[in-house]
Write a protein that holds these residues in place. Structure first.
Motif, PDB file in Angstrom:
ATOM      1  N   LEU A 218       0.848  -1.193   0.000  1.00  0.00           N
ATOM      2  CA  LEU A 218       0.000   0.000   0.000  1.00  0.00           C
ATOM      3  C   LEU A 218       0.882   1.240   0.000  1.00  0.00           C
ATOM      4  O   LEU A 218       1.846   1.323   0.757  1.00  0.00           O
ATOM      5  N   LEU A 219       0.532   2.210  -0.846  1.00  0.00           N
ATOM      6  CA  LEU A 219       1.307   3.455  -0.944  1.00  0.00           C
ATOM      7  C   LEU A 219       0.385   4.650  -0.720  1.00  0.00           C
ATOM      8  O   LEU A 219      -0.718   4.693  -1.255  1.00  0.00           O
ATOM      9  N   GLY A 220       0.837   5.613   0.025  1.00  0.00           N
ATOM     10  CA  GLY A 220       0.040   6.825   0.266  1.00  0.00           C
ATOM     11  C   GLY A 220      -0.535   6.781   1.669  1.00  0.00           C
ATOM     12  O   GLY A 220      -1.125   5.791   2.084  1.00  0.00           O
ATOM     13  N   ARG A 221      -0.393   7.918   2.388  1.00  0.00           N
ATOM     14  CA  ARG A 221      -0.761   7.968   3.796  1.00  0.00           C
ATOM     15  C   ARG A 221      -2.226   7.599   4.029  1.00  0.00           C
ATOM     16  O   ARG A 221      -2.549   6.777   4.892  1.00  0.00           O
ATOM     17  N   SER A 222      -3.142   8.165   3.232  1.00  0.00           N
ATOM     18  CA  SER A 222      -4.569   7.924   3.475  1.00  0.00           C
ATOM     19  C   SER A 222      -4.941   6.488   3.122  1.00  0.00           C
ATOM     20  O   SER A 222      -5.799   5.878   3.765  1.00  0.00           O
ATOM     21  N   MET A 223      -4.271   5.916   2.115  1.00  0.00           N
ATOM     22  CA  MET A 223      -4.533   4.525   1.758  1.00  0.00           C
ATOM     23  C   MET A 223      -4.148   3.611   2.918  1.00  0.00           C
ATOM     24  O   MET A 223      -4.911   2.730   3.320  1.00  0.00           O
ATOM     25  N   VAL A 224      -2.962   3.839   3.449  1.00  0.00           N
ATOM     26  CA  VAL A 224      -2.474   3.002   4.549  1.00  0.00           C
ATOM     27  C   VAL A 224      -3.391   3.146   5.771  1.00  0.00           C
ATOM     28  O   VAL A 224      -3.810   2.161   6.381  1.00  0.00           O
ATOM     29  N   ARG A 225      -3.750   4.380   6.101  1.00  0.00           N
ATOM     30  CA  ARG A 225      -4.583   4.623   7.288  1.00  0.00           C
ATOM     31  C   ARG A 225      -5.978   4.009   7.129  1.00  0.00           C
ATOM     32  O   ARG A 225      -6.450   3.248   7.980  1.00  0.00           O
ATOM     33  N   ASN A 226      -6.634   4.307   6.003  1.00  0.00           N
ATOM     34  CA  ASN A 226      -8.015   3.836   5.838  1.00  0.00           C
ATOM     35  C   ASN A 226      -8.102   2.320   5.745  1.00  0.00           C
ATOM     36  O   ASN A 226      -9.014   1.704   6.291  1.00  0.00           O
ATOM     37  N   MET A 227      -7.155   1.717   5.041  1.00  0.00           N
ATOM     38  CA  MET A 227      -7.213   0.261   4.906  1.00  0.00           C
ATOM     39  C   MET A 227      -6.862  -0.417   6.227  1.00  0.00           C
ATOM     40  O   MET A 227      -7.357  -1.501   6.517  1.00  0.00           O
ATOM     41  N   GLY A 228      -6.026   0.258   7.039  1.00  0.00           N
ATOM     42  CA  GLY A 228      -5.774  -0.248   8.389  1.00  0.00           C
ATOM     43  C   GLY A 228      -7.072  -0.311   9.187  1.00  0.00           C
ATOM     44  O   GLY A 228      -7.398  -1.335   9.809  1.00  0.00           O
ATOM     45  N   ILE A 229      -7.830   0.772   9.142  1.00  0.00           N
ATOM     46  CA  ILE A 229      -9.112   0.827   9.851  1.00  0.00           C
ATOM     47  C   ILE A 229     -10.063  -0.237   9.301  1.00  0.00           C
ATOM     48  O   ILE A 229     -10.693  -0.987  10.046  1.00  0.00           O
ATOM     49  N   ALA A 230     -10.159  -0.319   7.968  1.00  0.00           N
ATOM     50  CA  ALA A 230     -11.113  -1.245   7.345  1.00  0.00           C
ATOM     51  C   ALA A 230     -10.764  -2.695   7.653  1.00  0.00           C
ATOM     52  O   ALA A 230     -11.652  -3.528   7.893  1.00  0.00           O
TER      53      ALA A 230
END
Lengths: 558, 558
Positions: free
Chosen positions: A261-273
């Motif tokens: 995963l690349l990109g701060r929001s991608m990493v954060r949101n997919m962590g939550i999901a």
């Protein structure tokens, strides 16, 4: 459609008042206020992203002024789902009163909580599920599952003694969604049987004929593109699109590739999901992007942000060779995303850059790698026929979308006088199954720029547009208070206008002459001198260069 | 694909040198220079329209610098057709040498002559027809009919002892064009038999699968929309699209409506087209727009400009109720045009405005009211198979279009090494059927802004972008040369930054302190004081406002 500004009358007992503060006539900053018996309920509180005529603006908020003095009356904010255009303005609302309860599904609340953490706010929240009923007196709320391009979206039915309102939020009607959670048309039917007095429906795709294809189709396309890809694969999409990412994970898995995963929001949101179980991560498939480079090229998929050509996001940096993943011959890039109007040039610049580096770029222009998250005309017709509402108010859309949605309602037999084409600030009263437009508030744009909220005005933006088109010329002069003679200057500087300031050697003698004439005539007033400077330089630049830069005279009487 | 900058070697005898100066890697400013035996031939000389990151720029010209010192060697400019991206830079070239002969078809020359008249230039022209052969020694030219979205377009075959080049210009292969003038594939086949050493082909639609639909289809759609329209009809399209206007005239005629032309360029171009017989005007159908208002609403069609949402054009003014034709309920507006990338927001603003006024807006998103003027992938395959060229150079397109076109050539059996993906300024030599890239010139963007040509630089545009995003703060200080003490100022002014200058009351004391410290330390140099001003104000604005406006210190040592 444009209404004159008029104050709404005092709210009569037993009447529900609906006032959209955003999202009507625009795609973004969705927000509607419901008032009954002195209490307010808010549905959604999102941001709007600026267009090219709003340079430097980071975000546009709904204008909170109609509720600013009534924050203590707010019983809660229902958030229908976790997209920025529905939750992005919550931090700014909670700055005004931090303990307004937020009501939404588990994922929606997790996303807004992550955002509020950055603003150092811990909200009061109430997590709800589809089918659940909650009373926030005097409002009785029932939540209904809807399918959208983010999981866990909800429609909300709002009951008061004035009647029943059904607000869809954003939705579509994928009949085979990845998570099996369909838009609950049985609930829509049941509410219809009970009698929906006002149906507020998502208009975003009302002018698109037919039906939105199923998300599932994309999985097959992704899988076959990845199967054929000779080297690395980079997929760019929205960082909240859990199901799209799910399909990328599954397609990579089926092809024996790992995913970084690349990109701060991608990493954060997919962590939550993933943590909440919305994203099912195949065992051992994720790999840290720093380790991914060690894998053979045909064993890796990068899942990144930047599908809208945002210059600082991963994909644009790759296209400019400014990212650690250096794109080359044989790489495949998939833009599994829509193309939001206004972003075309930025996205095409990225596609051209990647193509020039040798990548094969797959996008919705040449493959079915994106479907919309919104109900198209065919789906909306189903809705109207199932709900059979008394009154309809199209929401979430520009004028063309709202009008298209209104027409669909009318085609299913709803009388035109039972539909309302609102604007932001239109005040609509509902009582005994009858809606009436009773007022129109004068709302503005609230611009966020840096740490400032609402300080930048439309006049500043007009200045910025002039500065962008033409640059500026500033002229400083200090004038002796007694004699009126120029004691310092004129100093002329320009930016965005010409390569260097020597062009002004031409106008300085004229300017000196005009100023000394004024001095001889007894002028000692800085405003009068400013006018002389503005006129002299303005005329010269217009005649000599056929240009109209901003002219900024600074005259000091010393 | 990006090449290092390298000078081309001296041109060897018997070799043809091809150098595109524009139109490669971009849609616009098409221009190619052919050199043989010390003489130059130019094909097309167009303009490029600026994008949003080039604010205030009116036009972008090809960089003429490689031919600036060789204008006397130019034997002529072939203009393939009359669109701005092929003829728009001619006035700027003729300013450098007015008697360069222009060669083109009757309509093309009439359009460029009308344009040159505005620049007070009377050109030397040579009108040619398809099938005609002309010798501009050492170049032997043959003109071939091609079909495009403007009548009378030509491809050109260029023969020199070094070989035969076929340049298509812009084209498509409508097999049933309105004027019966098809792209002459028999001539393409004959040239192919003779042996085309280099085939330069239009790439604009190379990434569009299949075939461009026939223009004729639109006529039926227009006719049925106009037949059903209850009140006025307004059709917007490109002002040079003679066949589109022809179909509007015919559809209006069939429905007993008269037509009023709106917009300066529409009136001018259709006047030229009608006079030369390219537009067949049904007897008595045209009416002056000032008299059109007297007709019943269902007897009139307005044919206007502004289909790209241009804010000053007729259609945008109608959408803002700033035009004499006041749009209302029941009016029908047809955008019979493409949507050029970058114009989406502007066009949707116009559509929203018209919709909100009650108009029914028909556009290519909801009806077949536009077809492209360029050959799609299927057509290009026909071309390659008919011509069977030795070498191919895709022209007219961004990187993604050029690469798609190259792939089509390769699919028809042309070896990859016989294709060239050029950039603007790539120098290609042709001899004995072999092409070689021999150099890469360093070309720039030449910006037209007002009456200035090439004065605005990329640095100015960068300044403009900063000014647009953030505004500026200017700080004036006059310092005594002896004591270093501030004698006038600091005067701080800002534009595009904040509602008023009182915000600076906060930073002035800091600034005064920093300046007096410098004075005490013996600083007397204006540059050093400027640095102090820049640093102090910059830090303050960044910390307090999280913004980065342009900071413009002006320090005078008095």
């Amino acid at each position: 459609m444009p209404h004159a500004i008029e104050d709404a009358p005092a709210l009569e007992p037993g009447t529900l008042r609906v006032t959209p503060l955003g999202g009507i006539g625009e795609i973004g900053r969705n927000m509607a206020v419901f008032e009954f018996d002195g209490k307010l309920l808010i549905v959604d509180c999102g941001v709007l992203f600026p267009e090219e005529h709003q340079p430097g603006v980071d975000l546009i908020l709904p204008d909170f002024s109609p509720i600013r003095d009534r924050l203590d009356d707010v019983v809660g904010v229902v958030l229908t789902h976790g997209h920025e255009d529905h939750i992005g303005a919550v931090p700014y609302l909670l700055r005004l009163r931090a303990d307004i309860p937020l009501i939404g599904s588990q994922l929606t609340l997790a996303l807004i909580e992550a955002k509020l953490k950055e603003h150092r706010i811990s909200p009061y929240t109430l997590a709800v599920k589809e089918g659940q009923r909650e009373r926030l007196a005097p409002f009785d709320l029932e939540f209904v599952a809807v399918n959208h391009s983010i999981p866990d979206a909800l429609a909300v039915a709002i009951r008061t003694p004035a009647g029943l309102v059904l607000h869809t939020g954003d939705f579509k009607m994928d009949q085979l969604p990845l998570d099996g959670r369909i838009t609950d048309l049985r609930a829509f039917a049941r509410l219809g049987e009970e009698g929906v007095d006002l149906f507020m429906t998502d208009s975003t795709n009302a002018d698109v004929p037919g039906f939105t294809p199923v998300e599932r189709e994309i999985g097959n396309v992704l899988e076959s593109v990845i199967a054929k890809a000779p080297r690395r694969v980079i997929v760019a999409s929205f960082s909240s699109h859990v199901h799209r990412v799910q399909q990328v994970l599954d397609a990579a898995h089926a092809n024996g590739r790992r995913v970084a995963l690349l990109g701060r929001s991608m990493v954060r949101n997919m962590g939550i999901a993933a943590e909440l179980g919305y994203l099912k991560v195949p065992e051992g498939i994720l790999i840290d992007h720093r380790k991914a480079a060690d894998l053979p090229d045909d064993r890796i998929v990068y899942m990144s942000t930047g599908s809208q050509g945002e210059p600082m996001a991963v994909l644009a940096r790759m296209a400019n060779l400014e990212h650690q993943v250096e794109i080359g011959e044989g790489d495949t890039v998939i833009l599994a995303s829509s193309l939001i109007p206004g972003n075309e040039n930025a996205v095409y610049r990225v596609i051209n850059g990647l193509t020039a580096l040798g990548a094969n770029v797959v996008h919705k222009g040449n493959a079915r790698v994106h479907v919309s998250g919104h109900a198209a005309a065919g789906e909306l017709l189903y809705c109207y026929n199932i709900v059979r509402p008394k009154n309809v108010m199209p929401v979430h859309g520009e004028a063309r979308h709202l009008v298209a949605n209104q027409r669909l309602a009318i085609e299913t037999g709803i009388p035109v006088e039972n539909t309302v084409l609102a604007e932001n600030g239109t005040v609509i009263d509902l009582k005994d199954g009858v809606i009436r437009v009773v007022g129109q508030l004068d709302l503005g744009e609230v611009y966020v720029d840096g740490s400032t909220v609402g300080e930048i005005t439309d006049a500043d933006l007009k200045d910025r547009r002039i500065l962008a088109e033409e640059g500026f010329i500033s002229i400083f002069v200090a004038v002796d208070a007694q004699t009126g003679k120029v004691v310092v200057g004129p100093e002329i500087h320009a930016r965005g206008f010409a390569p260097d300031d020597s062009v002004f050697d031409d106008v300085i003698p004229q300017l000196v002459r005009a100023l000394s004439e004024a001095a001889e005539n007894g002028t000692r007033d800085s405003h009068a001198y400013s006018q002389i400077v503005r006129r002299t330089v303005g005329r010269w630049v217009n005649t000599q260069h056929r240009r109209r830069p901003m002219i900024v005279p600074v005259v000091v009487i010393a």
